[in-house]
Design a protein around this motif. Structure first.
Motif, short mmCIF file in Angstrom:
data_model
loop_
_atom_site.label_atom_id
_atom_site.label_comp_id
_atom_site.label_asym_id
_atom_site.label_seq_id
_atom_site.Cartn_x
_atom_site.Cartn_y
_atom_site.Cartn_z
N HIS A 36 0.84 -1.20 0.00
CA HIS A 36 0.00 0.00 0.00
C HIS A 36 0.87 1.24 0.00
O HIS A 36 1.96 1.25 0.57
N VAL A 38 1.22 4.84 1.52
CA VAL A 38 0.71 5.63 2.65
C VAL A 38 0.68 7.11 2.26
O VAL A 38 1.15 7.49 1.19
N GLU A 39 0.11 7.92 3.13
CA GLU A 39 -0.15 9.33 2.83
C GLU A 39 1.07 10.10 2.31
O GLU A 39 0.94 10.98 1.48
N TYR A 46 1.94 -4.52 5.12
CA TYR A 46 1.24 -4.82 6.37
C TYR A 46 1.26 -6.33 6.56
O TYR A 46 0.86 -7.08 5.65
N PRO A 90 -4.45 -1.00 7.82
CA PRO A 90 -4.23 0.00 6.77
C PRO A 90 -5.49 0.83 6.51
O PRO A 90 -5.52 1.65 5.61
#
Length: 101
Positions: A36, A38-39, A46, A90
């Motif tokens: 994933h 992230v910001e 994860y 997440p």
């Protein structure tokens, strides 16, 4: 990944095996580990120390594989990630509170 970092308050010990979410191809050999963004733009993996934690924090019906530390290193070598989160959501589902003990 830096497996030689000592465990401490900010670096808890790594579980010997972790459950890692994957894609859902019919042939397990074709499945890929799900990562994933992230910001802040970094790539995160994860992983979960128990299957019930994967179901609770990730998605209950998600496919998965079990990896040891060497397997995580191979995954990192094949597709580097910036962050490794253990037993963290997440944000894919709403988390239910843990039952009282």
């Amino acid at each position: 990944m830096t497996p030689d970092r000592p465990a401490g308050p900010t670096n808890p010990p790594m579980p010997p095996l972790v459950y890692v979410p994957t894609t859902d191809e019919a042939d397990p050999a074709q499945r890929r580990i799900l990562m994933h963004t992230v910001e802040d733009g970094r790539t995160a993996l994860y992983v979960y120390s128990a299957i019930d934690r994967l179901h609770r924090f990730y998605l209950a019906d998600n496919h998965w594989i079990v990896l040891d530390v060497a397997g995580l290193q191979k995954a990192f070598d094949a597709a580097p990630y910036d962050l490794l989160f253990v037993d963290v959501s997440p944000g894919l589902q709403e988390i239910e509170p843990e039952p009282a003990r």
